[in-house]
Design a protein around this motif. Structure first.
Motif, PDB file in Angstrom:
ATOM      1  N   ASP A   1       1.064  -1.504   0.187  1.00 33.71           N
ATOM      2  CA  ASP A   1      -0.165   0.019  -0.150  1.00 33.71           C
ATOM      3  C   ASP A   1       0.702   0.788   0.157  1.00 33.71           C
ATOM      4  OD1 ASP A   1      -2.351  -1.873   0.425  1.00 33.71           O
ATOM      5  OD2 ASP A   1      -2.599  -1.362   2.106  1.00 33.71           O
ATOM      6  N   LYS A   2       0.302   2.517  -0.735  1.00 32.72           N
ATOM      7  CA  LYS A   2       1.199   3.673  -0.552  1.00 32.72           C
ATOM      8  C   LYS A   2       1.467   4.138   0.736  1.00 32.72           C
ATOM      9  CE  LYS A   2       1.326   4.729  -5.256  1.00 32.72           C
ATOM     10  NZ  LYS A   2       1.749   4.904  -6.188  1.00 32.72           N
ATOM     11  N   ASP A   3       0.390   3.849   1.927  1.00 37.00           N
ATOM     12  CA  ASP A   3       0.883   4.760   3.000  1.00 37.00           C
ATOM     13  C   ASP A   3       1.755   4.331   3.457  1.00 37.00           C
ATOM     14  OD1 ASP A   3      -0.371   1.971   3.522  1.00 37.00           O
ATOM     15  OD2 ASP A   3      -2.143   3.074   4.365  1.00 37.00           O
TER      16      ASP A   3
END
Length: 193
Positions: free
Chosen positions: A95-97
């Motif tokens: 995930d980008k986070d």
């Protein structure tokens, strides 16, 4: 000038592929062993609904990826050798986070790299094209198949969940020393052409 553009997945490739199992067993009140993890899709491997797995992952992903993932034997040593002659790009579906945590994890474990791409999707073909990838090191059979069908050479690091039939662009490997040997042989073949 560096010779090859080497793209490397992170989870299950440079790290232990079953790093999440103890936490998932505790969360779902299961007692599965590594030998029972024969599917890449963790919800299916655990026998739980996808929504329940997503809930578990979202609650635990920072701890799992930040503290519970151990580096595979020889991965750091081999990558440290490879980066002397080649570009090393980590290409992950995380995930980008998790981007900042991913950089921190690699630096904390002294894994060298030229760049890290946190895609937020399992589709890696476009990034491999953008990076002019010469070889992609992966643990996911589905990702390996997509990459290989688009002309990329893939080294598929062996796990219990990727035991399907391979095509001519995918080579099954069993450890990081073997990965190093294959890349050295590729270079020798290129030099003699």
């Amino acid at each position: 000038m560096k010779t090859l553009n080497i793209c490397i997945d992170i989870d299950g490739t440079i790290t232990d592929p079953y790093f999440w199992l103890n936490s998932a067993n505790a969360y779902f009140n299961k007692n599965l062993t590594v030998d029972e993890i024969t599917q890449y899709d963790i919800s299916k491997a655990m026998g739980v609904p996808k929504s329940e797995y997503v809930d578990f992952y979202n609650k635990n992903k920072f701890r799992l990826h930040g503290k519970e993932e151990n580096i595979r034997k020889d991965a750091k040593k081999v990558i440290q050798k490879l980066i002397e002659e080649h570009n090393i790009y980590f290409v992950t579906a995380r995930d980008k986070d998790l981007e900042i945590l991913t950089h921190h994890y690699l630096k904390k474990n002294r894994i060298p790299y030229d760049n890290v791409f946190v895609l937020g999707t399992t589709y890696k073909v476009d990034m491999a094209k953008k990076l002019s990838c010469d070889i992609f090191i992966e643990d996911s059979y589905e990702n390996s198949l997509q990459l290989s069908q688009n002309g990329f050479k893939v080294l598929l690091i062996n796990t219990n969940y990727n035991q399907m039939q391979l095509n001519e662009n995918i080579t099954r490997v069993f450890n990081w020393e073997q990965i190093h040997d294959i890349i050295d042989k590729m270079l020798l073949q290129q030099e003699t052409m």
